[in-house]
Design an enzyme around this catalytic site. Structure first.
Site, mmCIF file in Angstrom:
data_model
loop_
_atom_site.group_PDB
_atom_site.id
_atom_site.type_symbol
_atom_site.label_atom_id
_atom_site.label_comp_id
_atom_site.label_asym_id
_atom_site.label_seq_id
_atom_site.Cartn_x
_atom_site.Cartn_y
_atom_site.Cartn_z
ATOM 1 N N TYR A 240 -7.021 7.059 13.238
ATOM 2 C CA TYR A 240 -6.801 5.828 12.473
ATOM 3 C C TYR A 240 -8.004 4.897 12.631
ATOM 4 O O TYR A 240 -8.545 4.737 13.735
ATOM 5 C CB TYR A 240 -5.528 5.076 12.936
ATOM 6 N N ARG B 277 0.666 -11.665 13.373
ATOM 7 C CA ARG B 277 -0.305 -11.184 12.377
ATOM 8 C C ARG B 277 0.293 -10.963 10.985
ATOM 9 O O ARG B 277 -0.154 -10.124 10.243
ATOM 10 C CB ARG B 277 -0.900 -9.858 12.869
ATOM 11 N N ASP C 87 -6.880 -1.917 17.734
ATOM 12 C CA ASP C 87 -5.609 -1.709 17.036
ATOM 13 C C ASP C 87 -5.035 -0.358 17.448
ATOM 14 O O ASP C 87 -5.602 0.690 17.127
ATOM 15 C CB ASP C 87 -5.869 -1.734 15.517
ATOM 16 N N ASN D 65 0.816 -1.201 0.000
ATOM 17 C CA ASN D 65 0.000 0.000 0.000
ATOM 18 C C ASN D 65 0.864 1.272 0.000
ATOM 19 O O ASN D 65 1.645 1.480 0.921
ATOM 20 C CB ASN D 65 -0.880 -0.016 1.264
ATOM 21 N N ASP E 42 -6.076 -3.397 1.970
ATOM 22 C CA ASP E 42 -5.028 -3.363 0.952
ATOM 23 C C ASP E 42 -4.445 -4.730 0.659
ATOM 24 O O ASP E 42 -3.434 -4.837 -0.035
ATOM 25 C CB ASP E 42 -3.928 -2.375 1.315
ATOM 26 N N HIS F 212 -14.670 -5.251 11.570
ATOM 27 C CA HIS F 212 -14.273 -3.906 12.008
ATOM 28 C C HIS F 212 -15.507 -3.075 12.335
ATOM 29 O O HIS F 212 -16.444 -2.998 11.519
ATOM 30 C CB HIS F 212 -13.528 -3.176 10.883
ATOM 31 N N HIS G 71 -3.157 -10.722 9.066
ATOM 32 C CA HIS G 71 -3.589 -9.401 8.622
ATOM 33 C C HIS G 71 -4.664 -9.578 7.541
ATOM 34 O O HIS G 71 -4.616 -10.525 6.751
ATOM 35 C CB HIS G 71 -2.370 -8.693 8.040
ATOM 36 N N GLU H 9 -8.589 -11.508 10.404
ATOM 37 C CA GLU H 9 -9.162 -10.179 10.206
ATOM 38 C C GLU H 9 -9.984 -10.172 8.920
ATOM 39 O O GLU H 9 -9.573 -10.765 7.913
ATOM 40 C CB GLU H 9 -8.041 -9.135 10.119
ATOM 41 N N TRP I 259 2.287 6.432 12.121
ATOM 42 C CA TRP I 259 0.887 6.553 11.653
ATOM 43 C C TRP I 259 0.108 5.319 12.056
ATOM 44 O O TRP I 259 0.610 4.201 11.951
ATOM 45 C CB TRP I 259 0.809 6.691 10.145
ATOM 46 N N ARG J 66 -13.468 -5.697 16.070
ATOM 47 C CA ARG J 66 -12.444 -4.719 16.378
ATOM 48 C C ARG J 66 -13.108 -3.357 16.539
ATOM 49 O O ARG J 66 -13.889 -2.946 15.657
ATOM 50 C CB ARG J 66 -11.408 -4.666 15.242
ATOM 51 N N GLU K 50 -3.717 -4.883 19.505
ATOM 52 C CA GLU K 50 -2.862 -5.008 18.317
ATOM 53 C C GLU K 50 -1.919 -3.829 18.165
ATOM 54 O O GLU K 50 -2.295 -2.679 18.399
ATOM 55 C CB GLU K 50 -3.739 -5.098 17.082
ATOM 56 N N GLU L 171 1.751 -7.272 11.203
ATOM 57 C CA GLU L 171 1.304 -6.970 9.833
ATOM 58 C C GLU L 171 2.361 -6.239 9.012
ATOM 59 O O GLU L 171 2.360 -6.316 7.791
ATOM 60 C CB GLU L 171 0.015 -6.164 9.851
ATOM 61 N N HIS M 62 -2.200 0.682 16.529
ATOM 62 C CA HIS M 62 -1.483 1.119 15.308
ATOM 63 C C HIS M 62 -0.134 1.744 15.640
ATOM 64 O O HIS M 62 0.270 2.724 15.008
ATOM 65 C CB HIS M 62 -2.350 2.101 14.515
HETATM 66 C C1 CS2 Z 1 -4.565 -2.044 9.892
HETATM 67 C C2 CS2 Z 1 -4.317 -1.949 8.429
HETATM 68 O O1 CS2 Z 1 -6.123 -3.732 9.413
HETATM 69 C C3 CS2 Z 1 -5.273 -3.355 10.206
HETATM 70 O O2 CS2 Z 1 -4.964 -3.966 11.232
HETATM 71 O O3 CS2 Z 1 -3.408 -1.922 10.661
HETATM 72 O O4 CS2 Z 1 -5.520 -1.563 7.833
HETATM 73 C C4 CS2 Z 1 -3.219 -0.979 7.986
HETATM 74 O O5 CS2 Z 1 -3.563 0.320 8.411
HETATM 75 C C5 CS2 Z 1 -3.103 -1.034 6.478
HETATM 76 O O6 CS2 Z 1 -2.798 -2.344 6.110
HETATM 77 C C6 CS2 Z 1 -2.031 -0.097 5.967
HETATM 78 O O7 CS2 Z 1 -1.925 -0.220 4.575
HETATM 79 MG MG MG Z 2 -3.365 -3.239 12.247
#
Ligand code: CS2
Ligand code: MG
Length: 405
Positions: free
Chosen positions: A159, A285, A212, A37, A318, A122, A314, A341, A405, A147, A238, A264, A214
């Site tokens: 996020y 993951r 998450d 991505n 994307d 989600h 994961h 997920e 991020w 989630r 996560e 991920e 992140h």
């Molecule tokens: C996220 C992802 O799904 C998740 O757990 O961490 O959506 C992540 O933000 C994307 O894969 C980034 O491209």
């Molecule tokens: Mg994630």
């Protein structure tokens, strides 16, 4: 079984995907997902210029030798671009082997360890009420695991929350330059416990909840968050903290029993070795499309099993339907599978391009018994949706400091 041609496709049915098609002299072909991505063209060039020429004429049955050739033979090992290329070639070769054997990939791995693959959905919203309303919808659809991501009051963007976009494709698919998101750990701590308090009040203790982070917190902040949320019995927390320094998770682990999930962004077993063997995490993951394909995923899953670590692959927007299919085959086989997920089966355009018959019912996915991965790729449909450069956001603290991020 000789590789005659390898084609690399990039399309944007709302967001960019890279698809690799390995074609044999017999006409049999296999598909792989090479999507990274925000850096897609780096992978396309790497594949076309540096990988494809070396594989023409090789025996497609030699999956392991080709994996070793592409991994050890490159000298500059590892990294997201290199490993995404290896992942896609590897997935395609497993797809081919299944088609030649007349067996779905999960049968080649060792058969099924479960009748279906448990998914987590989600739920997100601009406030806690909207987030829990979305969670309620998923629960009514039969999902047993959700989630939760809710907007942090006082931040422009959070996020995992869509804002005014209708879906993840709209959120991620058309960013000609990186958007700049903001972050405040203090504002996040002001709201996060209330999200899970209200979730447990509304849904009770049976539904599995995950969150998450992140990678937004420092290790000791993650420890504080873990202690704060322990009473809400999360399935896992996560990416609690960035783990380039895997020792960070020793700090978190010594303060909290909250189950931890990460992986991920990892692209080899070496990225997660210390976390797994020191039992600093509970779920790994990695994605088959980033960590070296089915061959490498199997290796990581088996290594994790020795240390009571389960898989939670994961499954973000994307990762293309090809990677999703590879995960459902892997999840059907993996003895130490945890949970998968799930962000839906894509939009109308992506379904024109990627066709499969994976069934999702009551929060459970059922793998296709078609030979190989069971996915078809419509090249002419893909050409209808050309590549559009799109970046992931960057993130800054309120004082302008560049952050995770
Ligand atoms: C996220 C992802 O799904 C998740 O757990 O961490 O959506 C992540 O933000 C994307 O894969 C980034 O491209
Ligand atoms: Mg994630």
């Amino acid at each position: 079984m000789k590789i005659k041609e390898i084609r690399v496709f990039i399309c944007n049915p709302g967001r960019n995907f890279i698809t690799v098609k390995v074609i044999l002299d017999s006409g049999i072909y296999g598909l792989g997902d090479a999507t990274v991505n925000g850096r897609e063209m780096a992978v396309v060039t790497y594949l076309e210029e540096h990988v494809v020429p070396c594989l023409i004429g090789r025996n497609a049955h030699d999956i392991e030798d080709i994996w070793q050739y592409l991994y050890k033979g490159v000298y500059w090992r590892k990294g997201p671009i290199n490993m995404a290329a290896i992942s896609a070639i590897d997935m395609a070769l497993w797809d081919i082997k299944g088609k030649v054997a007349g067996l779905p990939v999960y049968q080649l791995l060792g058969g099924q360890s479960r009748s279906g693959v448990s998914l987590y959905a989600h739920a997100h919203g601009e406030n806690i009420g909207d987030t829990l309303d979305m969670a309620d919808k998923h629960i009514r659809q039969g999902f047993k695991a959700i989630r939760l991501q809710s907007a942090v009051p006082g931040l422009k963007v959070t996020y995992g929350v869509l804002g005014d976009r209708k879906d993840y494709y709209k959120l991620q698919g058309n960013r000609p330059l990186p958007p700049e998101d903001d972050w405040s750990t203090q504002k996040y701590f002001n709201m996060i416990e209330e999200l899970f308090f209200q979730a447990r009040e509304r849904f009770g203790n049976d539904v599995h909840l995950m969150h998450d982070v992140h990678s937004r917190l420092t290790p000791i902040e993650s420890a504080r968050l873990g202690q704060l949320l322990e009473k809400y019995n999360l399935f896992f927390l996560e990416d609690a903290s960035i783990a380039e320094n895997q020792d960070s998770y020793k700090v978190i682990r010594q303060h909290t029993t909250i189950p931890l999930a990460i992986g991920e962004t990892y692209n080899t077993i070496w990225d997660c070795k210390d976390l797994i063997q020191n039992q600093l995490i509970d779920y790994i993951r990695v994605a088959a499309s980033h960590a070296g394909g089915i061959t490498a995923f199997r290796r990581i899953a088996d290594f994790a099993d020795v240390y009571n670590v389960k898989t939670a692959p994961h499954g973000a927007p994307d990762l293309s339907p090809i990677c999703f299919a590879a995960h459902i085959h892997l999840d059907t086989w993996t003895p130490n599978f945890g949970i998968q997920e799930f962000v839906g089966l894509g939009n109308k355009q992506s379904k024109e391009i990627f066709q499969h018959d994976i069934q999702v019912k009551d929060g459970i996915a059922h793998v296709s018994d078609a030979p190989g991965l069971g996915v078809e790729f419509d090249e002419s449909a893909a050409r209808e949706y050309p590549y559009k450069r799109s970046y992931l956001p960057v993130c800054r603290l309120e004082d302008g400091t560049l952050w995770n991020w």
